[in-house]
Write a protein that holds these residues in place. Structure first.
Motif, short mmCIF file in Angstrom:
data_model
loop_
_atom_site.label_atom_id
_atom_site.label_comp_id
_atom_site.label_asym_id
_atom_site.label_seq_id
_atom_site.Cartn_x
_atom_site.Cartn_y
_atom_site.Cartn_z
N ASP A 181 -0.17 -1.32 -0.34
CA ASP A 181 -0.09 0.01 0.28
C ASP A 181 0.94 1.20 0.18
OD1 ASP A 181 -2.10 -0.80 -0.66
OD2 ASP A 181 -2.57 -1.16 2.66
N LEU A 285 -8.64 -2.32 6.03
CA LEU A 285 -7.74 -3.81 5.83
C LEU A 285 -6.64 -2.62 5.35
CD1 LEU A 285 -10.44 -6.28 3.53
CD2 LEU A 285 -9.81 -5.82 6.43
N SER A 287 -2.83 -4.31 3.54
CA SER A 287 -2.05 -5.22 3.00
C SER A 287 -0.11 -5.21 3.22
CB SER A 287 -1.88 -4.57 1.01
OG SER A 287 -1.44 -3.63 1.45
N TRP A 465 -7.95 -2.51 -2.75
CA TRP A 465 -9.06 -3.37 -2.35
C TRP A 465 -9.89 -2.77 -1.59
CZ3 TRP A 465 -11.01 -7.72 -3.62
CH2 TRP A 465 -11.56 -8.52 -3.14
N CYS A 487 0.54 -11.91 -1.26
CA CYS A 487 -0.47 -11.16 -1.05
C CYS A 487 -1.96 -10.75 -0.37
CB CYS A 487 -0.63 -9.66 -2.11
SG CYS A 487 -0.73 -8.03 -1.91
N HIS A 489 -4.47 -8.48 1.83
CA HIS A 489 -5.60 -8.24 2.69
C HIS A 489 -6.22 -7.82 3.91
CE1 HIS A 489 -4.54 -5.34 -0.99
NE2 HIS A 489 -4.49 -6.01 -1.69
#
Length: 515
Positions: A181, A285, A287, A465, A487, A489
């Motif tokens: 992110d 969330l 990441s 996301w 990866c 989230h």
């Protein structure tokens, strides 16, 4: 066939910032770039295609500091040759399941001693080959518009793809991919400001290059993206495409009369209101990216299998994550959890309809379903891993057949024009437990992404996301030793569980350990 010419305009230079580690984390154990191609134009846009970096600065912690990213230029790349007339491409019912989210991918190339990787050469190669491959993948150079029913359709008008040339004041080894992110989203992977595709080339101060794309998911699933990426790299190497894409949504037309199993009412829901913004969630969330070694994957697969039944690595990993999050959860309100899996339906449709098998295999678009299972966390804790794997296999196997996907097409037809989405995408209230969706990114074509200077040292999908549901994507590592890159989230509590309970499995991703 016609060739289009576009008007060149001036593009401003835009400074932004990117995040990096002061030191990478130690894992446990020539010519102007603005050439006068007739099908390439420079342009400027009022919207910032690289994202909001003032927000990035406010979220940095003591482990990070910023580096400048400068946008050196923007252009619109149109197909070198297109049909002489503008036409419309309707979307299949399965395309209509996807909200207008963006799915990105990026590849990192170290500077090679024996290859010409000057910024001018790389940018020139990428632009020329992009214009060439868009002649075959022509809808990607079009635009999405709404028809009279308010549904999306693609107008194939060769309006072009935005191309961004950027420079990041950072070395590849210092990029913090553990926190994508901060380092990737909207910086190394562009946002889509126009059309269905956006491309960016970012040169790093060490001479390395990053090539990235953002796709509109309404037209492109991961399988389709991989088809395009492989064809693009082949075009750059002056090689013939092995498979031509099929843009025939009619092969996914509903039956007459449409009919479906009522179980689909539990998996999908007409969207009454728009999706809530991420800022409205109680627990937004984050990441993170992890490196998972091949031996860890094999051990998980072994524990998820029995003498009678050997589970796939992906199904075994899904069961492992579901049980791990249940084992580590201590919240009274999280007594129930749901695990979803994204299933690619192409091969199940192909098996039954052999005459059109090539059309399904080469179909460009979405052919996905998202089944999910529900379980009490107390039950998951008590189960052995192979029992959880049996549970996962149970709900996935209900979708791995022709009838499920034909029924899903019919279900969507009977609910049109209302936008429908997978039910698990919305997630549930906190008191109703947590939802997570996991998808396999095994089709990521890392070894095929050679544009003329060798394959990348690292590659990954990147999907911004915007749901309260957790999202996980697994990918092959560029090392070629069957390691994975994952990866995730998830919320902070879930990351704490993963890193506390399985630190030898989920190794914080360090690019220096992979290249």
């Amino acid at each position: 066939m016609s060739h289009r010419r576009c008007v060149h305009q001036t593009s401003s230079v835009e400074p932004h910032h990117i995040c990096r580690h002061p030191q990478p984390p130690t894992p446990p154990q020539p010519r102007s770039i603005f050439s006068s191609y007739g099908h390439i134009s420079r342009n400027t846009y009022s919207r910032n295609a690289i994202g909001s970096y003032s927000l990035l600065q406010s979220t940095l912690n003591s482990k990070h500091y910023s580096s400048q990213v400068t946008v050196k230029g923007r252009e619109v790349i149109s197909a070198a040759a297109t049909a002489a007339y503008e036409h419309w491409l309707t979307m299949s019912n399965l395309d209509l399941l996807l909200p207008p989210i963006e799915a990105g991918v990026f590849f990192c190339y170290k500077k090679k001693k024996n290859a010409n990787m000057s910024p001018e050469t790389v940018v020139d190669t990428i632009k020329k080959s992009l214009a060439g491959v868009l002649s075959t993948y022509y809808p990607l150079a079009g635009e999405i518009v709404q028809n009279s029913q308010g549904e999306p359709e693609v107008v194939c008008n060769n309006s072009g793809v935005e191309f961004v040339h950027a420079h990041a004041d950072v070395e590849l080894k210092d990029l913090d991919f553990y926190h994508p992110d901060h380092s990737v989203s909207g910086k190394l992977v562009p946002q889509i400001n126009r059309g269905l595709l956006s491309v960016q080339v970012t040169e790093l101060k060490c001479g390395s290059m990053i090539i990235s794309c953002a796709f509109n998911h309404q037209l492109s699933d991961a399988y389709s993206m991989s088809m395009f990426l492989v064809a693009w790299a082949k075009h750059a190497r002056l090689e013939k495409m092995s498979n031509l894409p099929s843009f025939r949504p009619s092969i996914l037309n509903p039956r007459h009369p449409p009919h479906y199993e009522t179980s689909l009412d539990n998996l999908y829901v007409p969207m009454i209101t728009s999706l809530p913004p991420p800022s409205s969630f109680e627990e937004p969330l984050g990441s993170r990216m992890y490196h998972i070694r091949a031996e860890s994957i094999e051990r998980i697969q072994s524990e998820a299998s029995t003498k009678e039944t050997k589970r796939s690595k992906f199904l075994s990993f899904t069961a492992y994550v579901w049980k791990l999050l249940a084992d580590g959860g201590n919240d009274v309100g999280s007594s129930i959890s749901r695990m979803g899996i994204v299933v690619n339906g192409r091969r199940f449709l192909t098996e039954v309809n052999e005459k059109s098998s090539s059309s399904f295999e080469n179909h460009y678009g979405n052919v996905l379903s998202v089944p999910y299972g529900v379980a009490a966390n107390s039950d998951l804790k008590a189960m052995a891993l192979h029992e959880v794997a049996n549970r996962v296999h149970g709900f996935v196997s209900e979708t791995t057949n022709e009838e499920h996907f034909r029924g899903l097409i019919d279900w969507i037809e009977l609910h049109r024009p209302a936008q429908a989405v997978p039910r698990i995408y919305f997630g549930h209230e906190k008191s109703e437990g947590r939802d997570v969706v996991i998808t396999s990114g095994s089709s990521l074509p890392i070894n095929d992404m050679d544009f003329g200077w060798g394959k990348p040292e690292f590659g990954s999908y990147h999907v911004p996301w915007s749901s309260r549901t957790g999202y996980i994507i697994t990918m092959p590592s560029a090392t070629g030793n069957e390691d994975w890159v994952v990866c995730m989230h998830l919320n902070d509590k879930e990351f704490d569980v993963i890193e506390r309970m399985a630190p030898n499995v989920f190794i914080p991703l360090s690019i220096s350990s992979l290249v």
